[in-house]
Design a protein around this motif. Sequence first.
Motif, PDB file in Angstrom:
ATOM      1  N   HIS A  36     -14.939 -56.964 -12.621  1.00 47.78           N
ATOM      2  CA  HIS A  36     -13.840 -56.692 -11.687  1.00 47.78           C
ATOM      3  C   HIS A  36     -12.976 -55.501 -12.100  1.00 47.78           C
ATOM      4  O   HIS A  36     -11.950 -55.244 -11.472  1.00 47.78           O
ATOM      5  CB  HIS A  36     -12.960 -57.928 -11.558  1.00 47.78           C
ATOM      6  N   TYR A  80     -12.201 -60.412  -0.142  1.00 46.34           N
ATOM      7  CA  TYR A  80     -11.151 -61.075  -0.922  1.00 46.34           C
ATOM      8  C   TYR A  80     -10.131 -60.077  -1.484  1.00 46.34           C
ATOM      9  O   TYR A  80      -9.040 -60.462  -1.895  1.00 46.34           O
ATOM     10  CB  TYR A  80     -11.764 -61.926  -2.037  1.00 46.34           C
ATOM     11  N   ARG A 139      -7.377 -71.204  -6.669  1.00 49.73           N
ATOM     12  CA  ARG A 139      -7.326 -70.573  -5.353  1.00 49.73           C
ATOM     13  C   ARG A 139      -8.738 -70.396  -4.830  1.00 49.73           C
ATOM     14  O   ARG A 139      -9.561 -69.750  -5.474  1.00 49.73           O
ATOM     15  CB  ARG A 139      -6.643 -69.212  -5.471  1.00 49.73           C
ATOM     16  N   ARG A 144     -10.052 -62.255 -15.555  1.00 49.28           N
ATOM     17  CA  ARG A 144     -11.321 -62.376 -14.839  1.00 49.28           C
ATOM     18  C   ARG A 144     -12.379 -61.554 -15.560  1.00 49.28           C
ATOM     19  O   ARG A 144     -12.086 -60.846 -16.517  1.00 49.28           O
ATOM     20  CB  ARG A 144     -11.148 -61.936 -13.382  1.00 49.28           C
ATOM     21  N   SER A 196      -6.396 -61.376  -2.111  1.00 46.89           N
ATOM     22  CA  SER A 196      -6.178 -61.666  -3.515  1.00 46.89           C
ATOM     23  C   SER A 196      -4.845 -61.061  -3.980  1.00 46.89           C
ATOM     24  O   SER A 196      -4.037 -61.731  -4.628  1.00 46.89           O
ATOM     25  CB  SER A 196      -7.350 -61.092  -4.316  1.00 46.89           C
ATOM     26  N   ALA A 230     -10.029 -68.067  -9.141  1.00 47.84           N
ATOM     27  CA  ALA A 230     -10.171 -67.803  -7.705  1.00 47.84           C
ATOM     28  C   ALA A 230     -11.632 -67.735  -7.273  1.00 47.84           C
ATOM     29  O   ALA A 230     -12.125 -66.683  -6.882  1.00 47.84           O
ATOM     30  CB  ALA A 230      -9.445 -66.496  -7.370  1.00 47.84           C
ATOM     31  N   PRO A 231     -12.333 -68.833  -7.342  1.00 44.19           N
ATOM     32  CA  PRO A 231     -13.750 -68.801  -6.954  1.00 44.19           C
ATOM     33  C   PRO A 231     -13.929 -68.752  -5.435  1.00 44.19           C
ATOM     34  O   PRO A 231     -13.085 -69.262  -4.698  1.00 44.19           O
ATOM     35  CB  PRO A 231     -14.281 -70.137  -7.489  1.00 44.19           C
ATOM     36  N   ASP A 283     -11.105 -68.579  -2.702  1.00 46.58           N
ATOM     37  CA  ASP A 283     -11.254 -67.323  -1.956  1.00 46.58           C
ATOM     38  C   ASP A 283     -12.320 -67.556  -0.891  1.00 46.58           C
ATOM     39  O   ASP A 283     -13.484 -67.167  -1.049  1.00 46.58           O
ATOM     40  CB  ASP A 283     -11.652 -66.185  -2.917  1.00 46.58           C
ATOM     41  N   ARG A 301      -4.456 -67.785 -12.403  1.00 45.96           N
ATOM     42  CA  ARG A 301      -5.237 -68.395 -11.315  1.00 45.96           C
ATOM     43  C   ARG A 301      -6.711 -68.219 -11.567  1.00 45.96           C
ATOM     44  O   ARG A 301      -7.173 -67.265 -12.196  1.00 45.96           O
ATOM     45  CB  ARG A 301      -4.795 -67.822  -9.959  1.00 45.96           C
TER      46      ARG A 301
END
Length: 445
Positions: free
Chosen positions: A206, A184, A40, A202, A188, A8-9, A42, A6
């Motif tokens: 993170h 998030y 997705r 990512r 998430s 996920a911005p 976020d 995924r």
Amino acid sequence: MTPLVRFAPSPTGYLHIGNARPALFNWLFARRHGGRFLLRYDDTDIARSKVEYAEAIAEDLGWLGIVPDLVIRQSERLAIYDAAAERLRAAGRLYACYETADELDRRRKRQLARGLPPIYDRAALKLTDEQKAAFAAEGRKPHWRFLLEAGEIAWDDLVRGPSHVDCASLSDPVLIREDGSYLYTLPSVVDDIETGVTHVIRGEDHVTNTAVQAQIFAALGAAMPVFGHHNLLTTASGEGLSKRLGHLSLRGLRESGVEPLAVAALAVLVGTSDAVRPVASLDELAGLVDLAHVSRAPAKFDEHELEALSARTLHQMPYEAVGSRLAESGMETSEPLWLAIRGNLTKLGEARIWADIVRGPIRPVIADPAFAATAAGLLPAEPFDATTWKSWTQAVAASTGAKGKALFMPLRQALTGLDHGPELAGLLPLIGREKALKRLAGESA
Ligand code: GLU
């Protein structure tokens, strides 16, 4: 198992070259491994998320060639997060805190002044029910923190190999803001579980979140997906990229006319041992990107390198990859025209200049009418092909004694009106005999 990745911005701004990287790494991973790609949003931060940014993100991904297999929005899934938060609360892993931002700030400063790490001291855990009731009576709303377990979280990172984070060095993260909205972090994890995400790829900003989220996966009784953290992109001078760098937004790059394939190739190959070279498709790129070989050092993004790569991408681009784009822009095109001009382009938009010149009318430049007339007299009969130029110029050279620039430049100026451009061997058959004769006679044709 079919991999599910995924991107996920948070739709709080436009995608730029830096945050297009996780999108590409995920997409290429899915391509390489026969997996699927989830987009997705976020978007639980209601104040900062905007529908227009979400739309722009989909459009910009489309420009890069990324078409998600499925799309979800966190803002539509709040009930699922509420249920998960309730489970964490029931398990004693989510606790109410009442400190204001100011209070927390002062506490952090005191800790730092005493040489202590600025970790949240869990004072809220000691609050009695009366104290909580008093805060509520004051109108204070709680925010909610996740109670971390001490100890080390370890995982085998797709990019970084064996990795670990000591959770003793982390503050209990806030999962729910005072206004009840989610950061998030929890949504998430819940979504990764619910949608069956197998690989989370990512940026390495993170890594710490991964340790926190690993504990949330465990607290919710779920297995952790495989994680991979790629290096981050900096400007050529080593600064981080921020959302304010408008011209490095994908929109800005698109407007500047660079090729999306070049953006994609540079975004994921920059800083790897492979020299960044043009690719013909995202599938080819997928074959070149192995996460285990992504460098751990920050990757420097150089705009000039992008421009050069973009040009080289065009120079080798097959007509099938470009014909419909040219037609969409209203250009009359053909494969022979494309093959004749592509090697001379730096931007696709310039193709129109050459299409117009081939079609005419143009105003020829004739410096020496006698030379042009001799050349016209020697122009072979049609049909013209790729060898016509050579045999014609050999005949003109033999007859006039001109060679090199003195031979080629007047012919180029007569046939195109310009003194630079694509190989005339390719252009001449497209211009054709009739127009070539008129141009050599100085007529606009
Ligand atoms: N919304 C987060 C971000 O844009 C997602 C990070 C992740 O991939 O988990 O940073």
